[in-house]
Design a protein around this motif. Structure first.
Motif, PDB file in Angstrom:
ATOM      1  N   TYR A 231       4.975  -7.356  -8.995  1.00 20.61           N
ATOM      2  CA  TYR A 231       4.343  -6.036  -8.962  1.00 20.61           C
ATOM      3  C   TYR A 231       4.789  -5.159 -10.130  1.00 20.61           C
ATOM      4  CZ  TYR A 231       2.350  -6.676  -4.286  1.00 20.61           C
ATOM      5  OH  TYR A 231       1.609  -7.105  -3.215  1.00 20.61           O
TER       6      TYR A 231
ATOM      7  N   THR B  89       0.837  -1.196   0.000  1.00 21.40           N
ATOM      8  CA  THR B  89       0.000   0.000   0.000  1.00 21.40           C
ATOM      9  C   THR B  89       0.874   1.250   0.000  1.00 21.40           C
ATOM     10  OG1 THR B  89      -0.126  -0.010   2.425  1.00 21.40           O
ATOM     11  CG2 THR B  89      -1.899  -1.115   1.224  1.00 21.40           C
TER      12      THR B  89
ATOM     13  N   LYS C 253      -1.501  -4.793  -9.772  1.00 18.49           N
ATOM     14  CA  LYS C 253      -2.077  -4.959  -8.442  1.00 18.49           C
ATOM     15  C   LYS C 253      -2.591  -6.387  -8.281  1.00 18.49           C
ATOM     16  CE  LYS C 253      -3.508  -0.386  -6.891  1.00 18.49           C
ATOM     17  NZ  LYS C 253      -4.637   0.478  -6.442  1.00 18.49           N
TER      18      LYS C 253
ATOM     19  N   PRO D 180      -2.657   1.181 -12.287  1.00 17.50           N
ATOM     20  CA  PRO D 180      -2.344  -0.240 -12.489  1.00 17.50           C
ATOM     21  C   PRO D 180      -2.564  -0.690 -13.925  1.00 17.50           C
ATOM     22  CG  PRO D 180      -4.392   0.035 -11.268  1.00 17.50           C
ATOM     23  CD  PRO D 180      -3.746   1.389 -11.323  1.00 17.50           C
TER      24      PRO D 180
ATOM     25  N   PHE E  57       2.636  -1.485 -13.432  1.00 16.50           N
ATOM     26  CA  PHE E  57       2.408  -2.002 -12.091  1.00 16.50           C
ATOM     27  C   PHE E  57       1.185  -2.926 -12.111  1.00 16.50           C
ATOM     28  CE2 PHE E  57       0.330  -1.759  -7.917  1.00 16.50           C
ATOM     29  CZ  PHE E  57       1.373  -2.175  -7.099  1.00 16.50           C
TER      30      PHE E  57
ATOM     31  N   TYR F 150       1.574   2.890  -9.116  1.00 17.48           N
ATOM     32  CA  TYR F 150       0.556   2.330  -8.220  1.00 17.48           C
ATOM     33  C   TYR F 150      -0.831   2.883  -8.514  1.00 17.48           C
ATOM     34  CZ  TYR F 150      -1.603   0.935  -3.758  1.00 17.48           C
ATOM     35  OH  TYR F 150      -2.414   0.392  -2.792  1.00 17.48           O
TER      36      TYR F 150
END
Length: 233
Positions: free
Chosen positions: A219, A142, A232, A174, A230, A171
């Motif tokens: 990731y 997170t 998730k 995604p 990225f 982040y």
């Protein structure tokens, strides 16, 4: 073997440092500018950096602050500057130690070993497994934007300014593929030292911090010929 990167433009002093540390069984690489130092970090990962503040390409810039934007590797400043204000500034901007020239080579060795002991102790505390930790493949990642923190399995992970900005962009988007140029533009306030190779260094460092196996990242994925994305979980 302990690896040392020396960033020092004085050839006589730099060669003296290199010779002494090599004889003490260190693996040594020396460069003469901050820019060369950043490029070297692409392919050479030292355990500690010895950094002269007065470099030909950092006039008006604190070299320690500049370097700290790109790496969390321990930095020992080696400088002819004796002002207390310079020491305080360097330490507050990321230096782990500060030595004023001229100094004893034996003391330098002792300070290198002391910095490495502290670093090893901190890393051991971070990576030591606990029964309550999730399985490696079930890591929970997170971002705390308010406190600028990257949190993995409940543990706060130290990042540089540039690493956090890159991580934030990836982040928050995604699966979107970002080119290296787009990632460069995301790092605000960084001057011409940032380049595509520096982005690759940041990504490598981030993977070491968040991936259970950095060589097989789950990731941060590489999109060959384009950039990174990225994923998730």
């Amino acid at each position: 073997m302990t690896k040392v990167l020396i960033i020092e433009d004085d050839n006589i002093f730099g060669d003296m440092l290199s010779l002494y540390l090599t004889e003490e069984q260190y693996d040594v690489v020396r460069v003469a500018s901050a820019g060369e130092g950043l490029r070297t970090l692409k392919d050479y990962t030292p355990h500690v950096i010895l950094l002269d503040l007065m470099l030909p390409d950092t006039e008006g810039i604190n070299a320690c602050a500049l370097l700290r934007e790109f790496t969390t590797i321990p930095i020992i400043v080696i400088s002819a500057e004796t002002k207390v204000s310079e020491r305080i500034q360097s330490l507050s901007e990321g230096a782990d130690d500060y030595m004023v020239k001229p100094f004893s080579m034996q003391e330098l060795k002792a300070r290198i070993e002391a910095v490495l002991r502290r670093t090893t102790a901190i890393q051991s505390q971070i990576v030591s497994p606990t029964p309550a930790s999730p399985a490696a493949d079930d890591r929970v990642l997170t971002l705390d934007l308010a406190r600028r923190l990257l949190i993995c399995n409940g543990t706060e992970i130290e990042t540089t300014y540039s690493e956090f900005e890159i991580m934030k962009l990836l982040y928050n988007n995604p699966s979107k593929v970002f080119s290296r140029e787009e990632l460069i533009n995301a790092i605000r306030g960084i001057d011409s030292y940032i380049n595509e190779r520096a982005i690759d260094v940041h990504i490598t460092n981030l993977r070491k911090k968040i991936e259970s196996n950095p060589k097989e990242p789950q990731y941060i994925k590489t999109v060959w010929g384009v950039g990174y994305k990225f994923m998730k979980k």
